[in-house]
Design a protein around this motif. Structure first.
Motif, mmCIF file in Angstrom:
data_model
loop_
_atom_site.group_PDB
_atom_site.id
_atom_site.type_symbol
_atom_site.label_atom_id
_atom_site.label_comp_id
_atom_site.label_asym_id
_atom_site.label_seq_id
_atom_site.Cartn_x
_atom_site.Cartn_y
_atom_site.Cartn_z
ATOM 1 N N ILE A 24 0.839 -1.196 0.000
ATOM 2 C CA ILE A 24 0.000 0.000 0.000
ATOM 3 C C ILE A 24 0.874 1.247 0.000
ATOM 4 C CG2 ILE A 24 -1.759 1.262 1.293
ATOM 5 C CD1 ILE A 24 -2.653 -1.490 2.412
ATOM 6 N N ALA A 25 1.930 1.223 0.816
ATOM 7 C CA ALA A 25 2.848 2.355 0.851
ATOM 8 C C ALA A 25 3.521 2.538 -0.504
ATOM 9 C CB ALA A 25 3.892 2.148 1.945
ATOM 10 N N GLY A 26 3.815 1.428 -1.177
ATOM 11 C CA GLY A 26 4.417 1.518 -2.504
ATOM 12 C C GLY A 26 3.497 2.210 -3.493
ATOM 13 N N VAL A 27 2.200 1.891 -3.451
ATOM 14 C CA VAL A 27 1.240 2.537 -4.352
ATOM 15 C C VAL A 27 1.155 4.028 -4.046
ATOM 16 C CG1 VAL A 27 -1.190 2.661 -5.013
ATOM 17 C CG2 VAL A 27 -0.101 0.436 -4.708
ATOM 18 N N GLY A 28 1.103 4.367 -2.741
ATOM 19 C CA GLY A 28 1.050 5.776 -2.367
ATOM 20 C C GLY A 28 2.294 6.532 -2.804
ATOM 21 N N THR A 29 3.450 5.880 -2.648
ATOM 22 C CA THR A 29 4.704 6.511 -3.056
ATOM 23 C C THR A 29 4.746 6.739 -4.559
ATOM 24 O OG1 THR A 29 5.852 5.468 -1.196
ATOM 25 C CG2 THR A 29 7.211 6.279 -3.000
ATOM 26 N N LEU A 30 4.281 5.768 -5.330
ATOM 27 C CA LEU A 30 4.247 5.930 -6.784
ATOM 28 C C LEU A 30 3.301 7.050 -7.195
ATOM 29 C CD1 LEU A 30 4.276 2.192 -7.929
ATOM 30 C CD2 LEU A 30 6.134 3.856 -8.173
ATOM 31 N N ALA A 31 2.172 7.179 -6.484
ATOM 32 C CA ALA A 31 1.246 8.266 -6.795
ATOM 33 C C ALA A 31 1.892 9.619 -6.531
ATOM 34 C CB ALA A 31 -0.031 8.115 -5.965
ATOM 35 N N ARG A 68 5.019 14.384 -8.479
ATOM 36 C CA ARG A 68 6.289 15.109 -8.535
ATOM 37 C C ARG A 68 6.775 15.255 -9.975
ATOM 38 N NH1 ARG A 68 11.675 13.423 -7.853
ATOM 39 N NH2 ARG A 68 11.057 12.015 -9.559
ATOM 40 N N ASN A 69 6.633 14.181 -10.753
ATOM 41 C CA ASN A 69 7.074 14.224 -12.147
ATOM 42 C C ASN A 69 6.270 15.232 -12.968
ATOM 43 O OD1 ASN A 69 8.984 12.272 -11.609
ATOM 44 N ND2 ASN A 69 7.710 10.577 -12.350
ATOM 45 N N GLN A 70 5.006 15.401 -12.614
ATOM 46 C CA GLN A 70 4.138 16.306 -13.367
ATOM 47 C C GLN A 70 4.257 17.757 -12.916
ATOM 48 O OE1 GLN A 70 0.236 14.596 -12.907
ATOM 49 N NE2 GLN A 70 0.516 13.153 -14.602
ATOM 50 N N THR A 71 4.511 17.959 -11.612
ATOM 51 C CA THR A 71 4.472 19.319 -11.067
ATOM 52 C C THR A 71 5.810 19.792 -10.511
ATOM 53 O OG1 THR A 71 3.873 18.619 -8.817
ATOM 54 C CG2 THR A 71 2.076 18.921 -10.411
ATOM 55 N N GLY A 72 6.742 18.862 -10.256
ATOM 56 C CA GLY A 72 7.998 19.226 -9.616
ATOM 57 C C GLY A 72 7.887 19.374 -8.116
ATOM 58 N N GLU A 73 6.722 19.071 -7.555
ATOM 59 C CA GLU A 73 6.487 19.253 -6.119
ATOM 60 C C GLU A 73 6.423 17.893 -5.422
ATOM 61 O OE1 GLU A 73 3.208 21.417 -3.188
ATOM 62 O OE2 GLU A 73 2.619 20.720 -5.178
ATOM 63 N N GLY A 74 7.247 17.708 -4.401
ATOM 64 C CA GLY A 74 7.209 16.487 -3.601
ATOM 65 C C GLY A 74 6.203 16.601 -2.474
ATOM 66 N N GLN A 75 5.913 15.478 -1.828
ATOM 67 C CA GLN A 75 4.973 15.489 -0.714
ATOM 68 C C GLN A 75 5.218 14.292 0.188
ATOM 69 O OE1 GLN A 75 0.823 14.522 -1.977
ATOM 70 N NE2 GLN A 75 1.729 14.342 -4.029
ATOM 71 N N LYS A 76 4.706 14.360 1.395
ATOM 72 C CA LYS A 76 4.827 13.254 2.341
ATOM 73 C C LYS A 76 3.712 12.246 2.107
ATOM 74 C CE LYS A 76 3.490 13.696 6.646
ATOM 75 N NZ LYS A 76 3.458 14.123 8.078
#
Length: 238
Positions: free
Chosen positions: A16-23, A28-36
């Motif tokens: 589940i964490a892997g799916v969330g991380t990929l999302a 990030r790839n689309q906007t350049g913005e990372g998140q927790k």
């Protein structure tokens, strides 16, 4: 890359964490913005309840234990066969008509108490008795093959030795593989459940011996000399 916060350790939560991380990574790839990415084990358990919580939210009813029967559609249950148990999963009216046809009792699909899915759920005990009068006369494989041929989802309930001997799982899916360990000898281990079309997964080596990669880790990666490694070994550090 987005950070990942995991509140508990459990095999299921890693996926589940892997799916969330990929999302988050896609964002990030689309906007350049990372998140927790915040994944809690209790949230994952709540989500896995699926229809159980929704029954209470919509009906105000606390679901009870019902065995292997699915709460919202029928026949979606386990049935006793001559030599074991089988799952038949007819989740809608079309599949139910196919089940009745396989049983050579197409008239069952037109009976008032079984005509629609809500009615079949309501009268599940009566329908299960009728179906098991048929399934108990046949072997598991006969039932599964007939249902699958008609387009109805069905499967055997295997024990462990049947699972390991299943040619689809063991051979086609490579879920049990042979490997040679330097001490334990030839072993059969569970293979990788992740299949990739370009980068093949699998077990490349057996589990390492204690200290087997010390020279590689401390020498090649950390840059310690052979003398340094020998001294650390004598001192009990390694």
């Amino acid at each position: 890359m987005a950070a990942r916060q995991v509140d508990a350790q459990a095999p299921g939560i890693h996926g589940i964490a892997g799916v969330g991380t990929l999302a988050a990574l896609n964002h990030r790839n689309q906007t350049g913005e990372g998140q927790k990415v915040d994944i809690a084990l209790v949230d994952s358990v709540v989500a896995s309840l699926e229809i159980i919580t929704q029954i209470y939210l919509t009906e105000g009813r606390i679901p009870e234990r019902i065995g292997n029967r699915y709460e919202s559609c029928y026949p979606y249950d386990t049935f006793e066969a001559k030599n074991g148990d089988v799952v038949i999963a007819a989740a809608n009216d079309k599949l139910w008509r196919l089940v009745a046809r396989v049983m050579a009792q197409p008239e069952l699909a037109e009976r008032d108490e079984f005509k629609t899915n809500p009615l079949r759920v309501q009268n599940h005990a009566r329908l299960k008795a009728i179906m098991e009068a048929w399934t108990r006369r046949l072997d598991v494989d006969d039932i599964v093959n007939q249902m699958l041929a008609a387009g109805v989802p069905a499967a055997p309930i295997n024990n462990i030795d049947q699972l390991i001997a299943d040619p689809h799982i063991a051979d086609a899916r490579e879920m049990f593989v042979d490997i040679v360990h330097p001490i334990a000898g030839k072993l059969k281990l569970t293979g990788s459940h992740i299949k990739l079309s370009k980068t093949k997964t699998g077990l490349r080596t057996p589990s390492p011996l204690l200290g087997q990669h010390n020279a590689q880790v401390y020498g090649e990666i950390l840059g310690l000399s052979g003398a340094d490694i020998e001294q650390l070994t004598r001192e009990g550090v390694l």
